[in-house]
Design an enzyme around this catalytic site. Structure first.
Site, PDB file in Angstrom:
ATOM      1  N   GLU A  30      -4.487  -8.352  -0.765  1.00 15.98           N
ATOM      2  CA  GLU A  30      -5.261  -8.659   1.001  1.00 15.98           C
ATOM      3  C   GLU A  30      -6.671  -8.434   0.697  1.00 15.98           C
ATOM      4  O   GLU A  30      -6.846  -6.945  -0.067  1.00 15.98           O
ATOM      5  CB  GLU A  30      -4.947  -7.364   0.982  1.00 15.98           C
ATOM      6  N   GLU A  63       0.901  -1.075   0.017  1.00 18.39           N
ATOM      7  CA  GLU A  63      -0.188   0.177   0.110  1.00 18.39           C
ATOM      8  C   GLU A  63       0.907   1.338   0.287  1.00 18.39           C
ATOM      9  O   GLU A  63       0.214   2.448   0.484  1.00 18.39           O
ATOM     10  CB  GLU A  63      -1.178  -0.402   1.528  1.00 18.39           C
TER      11      GLU A  63
END
Length: 778
Positions: free
Chosen positions: A505, A402
């Site tokens: 994820e 991220e």
């Protein structure tokens, strides 16, 4: 291993590196050690790391090196120090390593006094205590090793292998060994490479001879052919042993031994992932590195129990989020057959938000690792790959998690467009760093990995796919991970037909799993998370984040059984219940507890998580309606029934025949503590026992509603490491010998003290019969 006999002081003192420093009043302890978990939880501390303290601490230890080792090389190897560590020997600075997750070594030889006492000192600076989005721990929280060798020796992590060819009849394995000649003169050297099976038979061998110049590192390389190889996979993780011997003038001067595995992996944009030629789905979970009251100093046995539990639920892959983890975890994944996504960084050159008063609440802080990223990132990433490349379980190298989160920190004009469907704070922010900076960083980091290992794919977990698609970052990834953006799978598969995509994820929803299951081109998912963890806490009181399929104590949660119904190929079924209200009528819970205690006549919703084609419910032996078929829309079937005390049971059926069964029963008042150890005979040398504590009624039925405070007392050569109930709101000290059970149970961790003898443990609570355990340390 030199984990014993350390001194510790939680205070900074610039003179503590000196050999003659007076440390007589320092605390004596053994490693691994995490001082943060020993601290007092406080709402004045940062929620991001679980309301626990950081600080600056020092460790010291005497090293008595025998005189007969004079002429040998002596190294110190740290598996992990969190963080910003400085290591001294006899007052001399050996080095500084800011990254708290990497393993590293120093050469003690130049400053070592052979035949005398030496002083090793380690300063650990975690004064930037809110430097992570999750709990990190503080201190020398992993193992420490003293390593000796001759002046000619294998380099650190210098022996490696890659499988070059695999067929049913043979495998070709390339072995490489880096040899350092620090003798000061040219040496005639020979390296012998052996591939050994589980029975100890050498099944392939080769040797090479060379003259090694002084002061040079020389690479030896050879191909070994293994006939009729046994392959490593997730169902049968066969492990060979690679033994490499170094000779100088006909004598062995160094030796390296490691467990290895033979397997092939293939990633395809349309077909997904194949292990040993078999196309399959990665059914993965993300994990952090703590274990509740144990903090980040987690014994191997605790990880073994946790990983076996995840495996029993159908899990076959682990994401090391978002950093290197203990070597024990990788070794266990090798042994258990769990694929690994190994991950280097959670942030690059700029900091992410670190929430201080609750998850996504209030004003964030901006401490972090970014301040040393540019200087250290290449060395840290190389250390990850070099250390972990011999593990057959490692399937992917991830350069970042991220790092492209929109506006945290990078931004791009595309965020202002209406087509952007992800939640973005404020749209495009030109004051934020330009997202196009990600491309050059991705190129640099992927280049570091490819220079070391070309046998595995490089990946990254994208949080802002639409933004990142406008940059060069994805083109430096072999496979591209999507975090919580399943709605982009089909679109991006069409727009980028060569891109290999997976869910790096994802949430727990059944729909999210079907996006993986029903599309060949998406090779797997990693759900957030496999295990509850400390940090990313909600507003006080909250120790951590409870998104796991198993809890802080390692117990399977209801949502774990829900996941099992999706992933496991073994027939299974589970029932949980909750009172039916106007609100609960709206949906089917994936987190229903197995409780059967309600007021008479209340309408109760019974939900069933199962992979069986049909399920039949019964109450006190009487059938409730007719069998219900599996619902592939939500993966849950249910019954709404009036409560009656007794036994509620579900039977899983296939073609009318029973394949699985699960029952729950009404419990009476708490009466007895039941304590069940995972073993009764232990090694006296720092062995660990895990004792499950449960509250039962007079009939032995477990009382899930119990919240009794249980006290542990020990007689004999063992100490209590901690008692974990898994309650996220229990803010009592992790070192207390009393703790309230949660959902009627908890776990206690005890460790032997290095002595032999009988150990008597009593678990007591007011008005309850005590639970007693007798162990033998041998």
């Amino acid at each position: 291993m030199i984990n014993d006999g350390w001194l510790f002081h939680l205070k900074d003192d610039s003179s503590a590196s000196k050999p003659d420093f007076n440390d007589s009043n320092w605390r004596r302890l053994n490693l691994p050690h995490d001082w943060s978990i020993e601290g007092e939880l406080s709402p004045t501390l940062a929620s991001c790391t679980g309301y626990l303290p950081g600080g600056i601490g020092w460790y010291r230890r005497k090293l008595d090196i025998p005189g007969d080792l004079n002429g040998k090389k002596v190294f110190i190897y740290f598996e992990g120090i969190y963080n910003r560590s400085s290591v001294y020997l006899n007052g001399h600075l050996l080095g500084f390593r800011p990254n708290g997750y990497v393993s590293f070594a120093y050469d003690l030889t130049p400053f070592l006094k052979y035949g005398e006492s030496n002083v090793l000192a380690v300063r650990v600076d975690h004064s930037k205590s809110a430097d992570s989005r999750w709990y990190t721990g503080s201190g020398i929280y992993r193992n420490v090793w003293l390593v000796t060798s001759g002046p000619m020796h294998f380099d650190l992590w210098g022996v490696t292998y890659q499988t070059r060819k695999v067929t049913g009849k043979e495998a070709v394995v390339q072995i490489q060994a880096d040899v350092k000649n620090e003798t000061g003169s040219e040496v005639d050297a020979k390296v012998v490479m052996q591939w050994i099976d589980l029975s100890g038979v050498v099944v392939a061998q080769n040797s090479q001879k060379r003259k090694l110049p002084a002061g040079v590192t020389t690479k030896f390389s050879s191909d070994l052919t293994v006939k009729n190889p046994r392959l490593w996979d997730t169902e049968s993780p066969y492990l060979y042993q690679l033994k490499t011997l170094l000779y100088a003038d006909g004598k062995i001067v160094d030796e390296s031994t490691s467990k290895t595995g033979i397997r092939s992996m293939k990633f395809d944009a349309n077909k997904g992932f194949a292990l040993n030629g078999k196309w399959m789905k990665m059914k993965g979970v993300c994990i952090h590195h703590d274990a509740g009251v144990l903090g980040s100093a987690v014994p191997r046995q605790v990880w073994e129990r946790r990983l076996k539990t995840l495996k029993s639920l159908g899990c076959n892959a682990i994401r090391m989020s978002h950093n290197l983890q203990s070597s024990d975890v990788y070794e266990l994944c090798d042994e258990l057959g769990l694929l690994i996504m190994d991950e280097g960084f959670d942030e690059f050159e700029f900091p992410k938000k670190k929430w201080l008063s609750g998850w996504n609440v209030g004003e964030p802080g901006y401490q972090g690792s970014y301040d040393f990223f540019n200087e250290w990132c290449e060395r840290d990433l190389a250390s990850m790959v070099l250390r972990d490349r011999n593990h057959p379980s490692v399937a992917m190298w991830s350069i970042g998690n991220e790092v492209d989160y929109p506006n945290d920190p990078y931004s791009h004009p595309v965020l202002a467009g209406s087509k952007f469907s992800q939640p973005v704070s404020g749209g495009y922010d030109p004051k934020k760093p330009d997202a196009n900076r990600l491309g050059p960083i991705g190129k640099k980091l992927s280049g570091v990995i490819r220079a070391i290992d070309t046998s595995r794919v490089i990946t990254g977990a994208l949080a802002g796919v639409i933004m990142t698609n406008e940059t060069d970052y994805p083109k430096y990834l072999d496979v591209v991970g999507y975090n919580y953006t399943e709605n982009r799978y089909a679109m991006d598969h069409k727009n980028f037909p060569e891109r290999i995509i997976y869910g790096s994820e994802t949430g727990h929803s059944y729909e999210s799993w079907k996006d993986i299951r029903d599309n060949d081109y998406i090779f797997g998912q990693f759900i957030w998370t496999g295990i509850d963890y400390l940090g990313e806490s909600l507003a006080w009181p909250s120790r951590g984040f409870n998104s796991g399929i198993i809890d802080l104590a390692g117990f399977i949660k209801p949502i774990g059984y829900y996941r099992m119904s999706m992933w496991s190929e073994t027939p299974m079924t589970y029932i949980g219940t909750y009172r039916l209200t106007s609100r609960s009528r709206r949906g089917l819970s994936d987190s229903a507890l197995p409780i059967w205690n309600y007021p008479d006549g209340d309408t109760i919703r019974v939900v069933c998580y199962t992979n069986c084609p049909q399920s039949q419910l019964s109450l006190n032996g009487e059938l409730v309606g007719t069998p219900k078929s599996h619902d592939d829309k939500v993966g849950i079937i249910s019954w709404d029934i009036p409560y009656k005390p007794g036994k509620l049971e579900v039977t899983g059926l296939k073609e009318g025949k029973e394949t699985a069964r699960f029952s729950i029963q009404t419990s009476g008042r708490s009466q007895t503590i039941i304590a069940t150890p995972d073993k009764t005979h232990l090694s006296g040398n720092k062995d660990l026992v895990q004792i499950i504590i449960e509250i039962a009624d007079s009939n032995g039925v477990r009382v899930m509603l119990a919240d009794d405070e249980v006290t542990c007392t020990i007689s004999g050569p063992a100490r209590l490491l901690g008692m974990e109930s898994a309650s996220n709101t229990d803010m009592t000290s992790s070192r207390d010998n009393s703790r309230r059970v949660y959902n009627g149970k908890m776990i206690a961790y005890l460790q032997t003290k290095g002595e032999t003898g009988k150990i008597d443990i009593t678990f007591s609570a007011p008005w309850l019969n005590s639970g007693k355990v007798t162990l033998i340390a041998e």
